[in-house]
Design an enzyme around this catalytic site. Structure first.
Site, PDB file in Angstrom:
ATOM      1  N   HIS A 194      22.271 -25.757  52.071  1.00  0.00           N
ATOM      2  CA  HIS A 194      22.883 -25.182  50.867  1.00  0.00           C
ATOM      3  C   HIS A 194      23.958 -26.153  50.398  1.00  0.00           C
ATOM      4  O   HIS A 194      24.904 -26.414  51.156  1.00  0.00           O
ATOM      5  CB  HIS A 194      23.527 -23.835  51.183  1.00  0.00           C
ATOM      6  CG  HIS A 194      22.555 -22.836  51.736  1.00  0.00           C
ATOM      7  ND1 HIS A 194      21.958 -21.869  50.954  1.00  0.00           N
ATOM      8  CD2 HIS A 194      22.058 -22.669  52.988  1.00  0.00           C
ATOM      9  CE1 HIS A 194      21.138 -21.150  51.704  1.00  0.00           C
ATOM     10  NE2 HIS A 194      21.181 -21.611  52.945  1.00  0.00           N
ATOM     11  N   HIS A 206      14.737 -17.089  52.730  1.00  0.00           N
ATOM     12  CA  HIS A 206      15.367 -16.813  54.014  1.00  0.00           C
ATOM     13  C   HIS A 206      14.771 -15.493  54.513  1.00  0.00           C
ATOM     14  O   HIS A 206      14.758 -14.497  53.766  1.00  0.00           O
ATOM     15  CB  HIS A 206      16.878 -16.618  53.854  1.00  0.00           C
ATOM     16  CG  HIS A 206      17.655 -17.891  53.685  1.00  0.00           C
ATOM     17  ND1 HIS A 206      17.383 -18.816  52.716  1.00  0.00           N
ATOM     18  CD2 HIS A 206      18.719 -18.380  54.397  1.00  0.00           C
ATOM     19  CE1 HIS A 206      18.239 -19.820  52.814  1.00  0.00           C
ATOM     20  NE2 HIS A 206      19.059 -19.581  53.822  1.00  0.00           N
ATOM     21  N   HIS A 262      16.622 -27.383  54.820  1.00  0.00           N
ATOM     22  CA  HIS A 262      17.378 -26.126  54.724  1.00  0.00           C
ATOM     23  C   HIS A 262      18.857 -26.479  54.688  1.00  0.00           C
ATOM     24  O   HIS A 262      19.515 -26.609  55.723  1.00  0.00           O
ATOM     25  CB  HIS A 262      17.033 -25.225  55.917  1.00  0.00           C
ATOM     26  CG  HIS A 262      17.673 -23.869  55.853  1.00  0.00           C
ATOM     27  ND1 HIS A 262      17.124 -22.767  56.459  1.00  0.00           N
ATOM     28  CD2 HIS A 262      18.816 -23.432  55.255  1.00  0.00           C
ATOM     29  CE1 HIS A 262      17.889 -21.710  56.245  1.00  0.00           C
ATOM     30  NE2 HIS A 262      18.934 -22.092  55.526  1.00  0.00           N
ATOM     31  N   GLU A 307      16.477 -14.038  59.682  1.00  0.00           N
ATOM     32  CA  GLU A 307      17.724 -14.620  60.227  1.00  0.00           C
ATOM     33  C   GLU A 307      18.483 -13.483  60.923  1.00  0.00           C
ATOM     34  O   GLU A 307      18.662 -13.513  62.143  1.00  0.00           O
ATOM     35  CB  GLU A 307      18.561 -15.236  59.092  1.00  0.00           C
ATOM     36  CG  GLU A 307      19.875 -15.875  59.556  1.00  0.00           C
ATOM     37  CD  GLU A 307      20.740 -16.378  58.399  1.00  0.00           C
ATOM     38  OE1 GLU A 307      20.510 -15.957  57.248  1.00  0.00           O
ATOM     39  OE2 GLU A 307      21.662 -17.184  58.663  1.00  0.00           O
ATOM     40  N   ASP A 358      21.848 -26.168  57.369  1.00  0.00           N
ATOM     41  CA  ASP A 358      22.228 -24.941  56.663  1.00  0.00           C
ATOM     42  C   ASP A 358      23.522 -25.120  55.853  1.00  0.00           C
ATOM     43  O   ASP A 358      23.451 -25.396  54.654  1.00  0.00           O
ATOM     44  CB  ASP A 358      22.336 -23.766  57.659  1.00  0.00           C
ATOM     45  CG  ASP A 358      22.118 -22.399  57.018  1.00  0.00           C
ATOM     46  OD1 ASP A 358      21.791 -22.349  55.828  1.00  0.00           O
ATOM     47  OD2 ASP A 358      22.261 -21.377  57.730  1.00  0.00           O
ATOM     48  N   ASP A 359      24.668 -24.965  56.497  1.00  0.00           N
ATOM     49  CA  ASP A 359      25.971 -25.081  55.819  1.00  0.00           C
ATOM     50  C   ASP A 359      26.902 -25.933  56.690  1.00  0.00           C
ATOM     51  O   ASP A 359      27.838 -25.407  57.322  1.00  0.00           O
ATOM     52  CB  ASP A 359      26.580 -23.683  55.624  1.00  0.00           C
ATOM     53  CG  ASP A 359      25.661 -22.782  54.825  1.00  0.00           C
ATOM     54  OD1 ASP A 359      25.575 -22.965  53.602  1.00  0.00           O
ATOM     55  OD2 ASP A 359      25.003 -21.908  55.428  1.00  0.00           O
TER      56      ASP A 359
HETATM   57  N1  ADE Z   1      23.715 -18.853  52.066  1.00  0.00           N
HETATM   58  C1  ADE Z   1      24.249 -19.932  52.650  1.00  0.00           C
HETATM   59  N2  ADE Z   1      23.920 -19.958  53.948  1.00  0.00           N
HETATM   60  C2  ADE Z   1      23.149 -18.878  54.187  1.00  0.00           C
HETATM   61  C3  ADE Z   1      22.492 -18.364  55.330  1.00  0.00           C
HETATM   62  N3  ADE Z   1      22.555 -18.957  56.526  1.00  0.00           N
HETATM   63  N4  ADE Z   1      21.793 -17.225  55.197  1.00  0.00           N
HETATM   64  C4  ADE Z   1      21.728 -16.603  54.027  1.00  0.00           C
HETATM   65  N5  ADE Z   1      22.307 -17.045  52.925  1.00  0.00           N
HETATM   66  C5  ADE Z   1      23.019 -18.179  52.998  1.00  0.00           C
HETATM   67 ZN    ZN Z   2      20.408 -20.936  54.738  1.00  0.00          ZN
END
Ligand code: ADE
Ligand code: ZN
Length: 342
Positions: free
Chosen positions: A22, A200, A20, A203, A281-282
């Site tokens: 991006h 997703h 997971h 969340e 994630d990011d």
């Molecule tokens: N795009 C990038 N990170 C995300 C996240 N945590 N939830 C939804 N879309 C995303």
């Molecule tokens: Zn994500």
């Protein structure tokens, strides 16, 4: 005599898969400024420091607004290559031996960037990582759920000539108000073309969205899934299916899905027999790559070495690799345990 290994060193050393992630969320401020300069694009923040100071979010949407803005400096194929290569180097340095990477084509094609520019830059870096590090990676094309399904279908059609470079389709962006059911048709088209699917769900959105991802989008994994814990029947179903949940602790903290990591549901998920994995994630926005995520959640929930082993093994079980490749990678985890004195 063997030296005792700290839990921190064990986390660093253990082979992991990241499922997971991006790619646009790995865009570090330093590289962003460098690429903006060479593309002669003005960033609204005067310095790297000022940009980093803006990374304080109260929810998913506040983060997404900055994330899409940051991605706006990516123009040339080389830009996509450089961003992806930087992530793959970092992941390799943290003993990620396999990654399944999200990319958001609409973020770029809506600005006039060609689909081929995006995919070719990202894919070339993936090929180089295989050659240079022996690290494998696959790509997951995400549809932005705040846009309509027509836009997703248009993107899907643009992707078809590059089908051999893409393993699965996913669903990301603003969750609440954009349920999986909105994308039922495009996911059906994707499955018809042989793509696997993920989404997703849960969340910020309710357990109902997780049900929809399972039943309508027929996903092979749920990304996040925190809110599945609100629904006992759903927990039982996910456990019975051994449906992987790709959990992202530091993301959940930074986006205030949890108030404090000590309240994170990861341990409860494990205790309920769910197949959970740890992911970043990011990472450029949330303060840590995969090892920092493992370490932060280990400290917050007092996870044991056995928990960490379980999470690493889960990460390989949950990949889209062939069973033989999964077995090989799980064997590497076993070898790491065998070599470690704790
Ligand atoms: N795009 C990038 N990170 C995300 C996240 N945590 N939830 C939804 N879309 C995303
Ligand atoms: Zn994500």
């Amino acid at each position: 005599m063997n030296q005792q290994t700290s839990i921190e060193d064990f986390i660093k050393k253990i082979p992991k898969a990241e499922l997971h992630l991006h790619i646009e969320g790995t865009f570090e401020p330093e590289l962003m400024f460098e690429i903006a300069k060479r593309n002669k694009i003005e960033i609204k923040y005067k310095s790297i420091e000022e940009l980093k100071n803006a990374y304080n979010f109260n929810n998913l949407q506040e983060f997404l607004d900055i994330y899409y803005e940051g991605a706006g400096v990516l123009i040339e194929e080389q830009d996509f290559y450089d961003m992806t290569w930087a992530y793959l180097q970092k992941a390799h340095s943290q003993n990620v031996i396999h990654a399944e990477i999200f990319f958001d084509p609409q973020t770029h094609t809506d600005r006039g960037i060609k689909f081929e520019t995006v995919i070719n830059g990202i894919h070339r870096a993936v090929t180089d990582a295989k050659e240079e590090f022996g690290m494998s990676a696959q790509l997951i094309m995400c549809f932005l759920r705040h846009l309509d399904e027509e836009s997703a279908i248009k993107t899907f059609k643009e992707a078809l000539p590059y089908k051999d470079k893409i393993t699965a389709v996913g669903l990301d962006s603003s969750e609440v108000g954009n349920p999986p059911s909105k994308f039922q048709k495009v996911f059906e088209m994707a499955r018809g073309e042989g793509f696997l699917t993920v989404a997703h769900a849960g969340e910020e959105g309710p357990a109902e969205y997780v049900w929809e991802a399972l039943n309508l989008l027929k996903v092979s994994r749920i990304d996040h899934g925190n809110h599945c814990l609100d629904d006992e029947k759903l927990i039982a179903e996910l456990a019975q299916l051994q449906m992987p949940l790709t959990v992202c602790p530091l993301s959940n903290l930074k986006l205030k899905v949890v108030e404090d990591l000590t309240e994170h549901p990861l341990k409860e998920m494990m205790q309920k027999g769910l197949l959970v994995t740890i992911n970043s994630d990011d990472p450029a926005y949330f303060g840590g790559y995969i090892n920092e995520n493992y370490l932060a959640i280990t400290k917050a929930l007092n996870l044991s070495k056995e928990d960490i082993v379980q999470l690493a093994k889960n990460s390989f079980k949950a990949t889209f690799l062939e069973d033989s490749a999964k077995k090989e990678m799980i064997k590497k985890v076993e070898e790491c345990i065998y070599e470690t004195v704790m």
